[in-house]
Design a protein around this motif. Structure first.
Motif, PDB file in Angstrom:
ATOM      1  N   SER A 188      -3.599 -16.089   9.182  1.00 29.27           N
ATOM      2  CA  SER A 188      -2.669 -14.970   9.145  1.00 29.27           C
ATOM      3  C   SER A 188      -1.244 -15.505   9.285  1.00 29.27           C
ATOM      4  O   SER A 188      -0.974 -16.381  10.113  1.00 29.27           O
ATOM      5  CB  SER A 188      -2.962 -13.999  10.294  1.00 29.27           C
ATOM      6  N   ASN A 190       1.167 -13.742  10.294  1.00 31.90           N
ATOM      7  CA  ASN A 190       1.840 -12.946  11.312  1.00 31.90           C
ATOM      8  C   ASN A 190       2.437 -13.909  12.344  1.00 31.90           C
ATOM      9  O   ASN A 190       1.713 -14.689  12.967  1.00 31.90           O
ATOM     10  CB  ASN A 190       0.827 -12.019  11.994  1.00 31.90           C
ATOM     11  N   LYS A 276      -0.121 -13.361   0.571  1.00 31.01           N
ATOM     12  CA  LYS A 276      -0.254 -12.041   1.176  1.00 31.01           C
ATOM     13  C   LYS A 276       1.129 -11.442   1.409  1.00 31.01           C
ATOM     14  O   LYS A 276       2.047 -12.118   1.868  1.00 31.01           O
ATOM     15  CB  LYS A 276      -0.991 -12.165   2.517  1.00 31.01           C
TER      16      LYS A 276
END
Length: 299
Positions: A188, A190, A276
């Motif tokens: 990810s 993030n 993404k």
């Protein structure tokens, strides 16, 4: 070939190598050695090993002795003195209104010097503070500004993996880390999930980078079109990097099915991986993290 042992000192962080001479030392033993800072008390971090001469930084200093019970007592006494030194230094910092965060205080083993580690946003004029401290301790004083990675390395802690921090346990130097490593491992993006306790990109992103780079070279990306060894064509639905398995959506008459293949059984032209989509806030935070690691580097 030369025989060496690795020794770590409490706040120094890095591992330094010494000649064990004829001493029988093992991991976890305490030894007395001479360093650029003077005589020091250190912990052996590994078994003695042979290394090539050209990889040894000369001069290779010898172990003076294995720590005695008296040496252990002095080290314990130094730790107690450091607590008081930290308290006094903190009071002096507040009295002078200096914008610095005191991290640690450390006496050299022979008490010839007291080192104070601190962090600050910019340069700090601490000349008057040094005078204050020298008047109290009546020994050599050194104030050393460190970065946020070094702060975490000294303090230690537990990572999101539930294990002690790599920098505090086994990393002798900080290693270059980049967002590309997280992408390569399909993690990810993030910022909160790939940042360590220090607020910088996690050092462990580097641990498996070489392996993932090699394995990903043999795999198509999700969305790529491939031809299987049994003559079927389809689109990649997912990949298992470590197992080198690929799930492909193929047409079987009027129906679509998902079949799993080994990477070696597929033919494909690899395309660029689709990234993404991130929010503007996440993109901004990622850019900030990468910039910090490139400019402050590795602190």
């Amino acid at each position: 070939m030369k025989k060496v042992i690795g020794v770590r000192f409490r706040s120094a962080g890095k591992i330094y190598f010494f000649d064990p001479k004829d001493y029988e030392v093992k991991r976890g033993d305490h030894v007395i050695v001479e360093t650029a800072r003077g005589v020091e008390y250190g912990t052996v971090v590994g078994e003695p090993k042979e290394v090539e001469d050209d990889k040894v930084v000369s001069p290779l200093k010898p172990v003076l002795r294995i720590a005695t019970a008296k040496d252990d007592e002095q080290e314990i006494a130094n730790k107690e003195k450091e607590k008081e030194a930290f308290k006094i230094c903190l009071e002096k910092i507040h009295a002078r209104g200096l914008e610095m965060k005191l991290i640690d205080a450390e006496y050299t083993f022979d008490n010839n010097k007291v080192l104070f580690y601190f962090t600050a946003d910019g340069r700090i004029d601490f000349r008057e503070l040094v005078k204050d401290l020298a008047g109290v301790f009546r020994t050599r004083i050194e104030l050393r500004q460190i970065g946020v990675r070094d702060e975490t390395k000294i303090r230690g802690g537990i990572g999101i993996c539930g294990r002690p921090l790599c920098c505090n346990t086994h990393l002798s130097d900080f290693i270059p880390v980049s967002i590309k490593m997280a992408k390569e491992q399909n993690l990810s993006l993030n910022p909160t999930k790939i940042s360590g306790v220090c607020g910088r990109l996690m050092c462990c992103l580097k641990h498996e980078e070489d392996t993932y780079e090699e394995l990903n070279r043999k795999l198509p990306n999700v969305g790529d079109y491939v031809t299987t060894n049994d003559g079927m064509k389809g689109q990649v639905a997912s990949v298992n990097v470590l197992r080198q398995l690929v799930k492909v959506i193929v047409e079987n008459g009027d129906e679509k099915e998902i079949h799993e293949y080994k990477a070696e059984d597929l033919r494909f032209k690899k395309k660029h991986r689709k990234e993404k989509q991130l929010t503007k806030e996440e993109m901004k935070e990622l850019a900030k993290l990468e910039k910090q690691d490139k400019s402050a580097g590795l602190d």
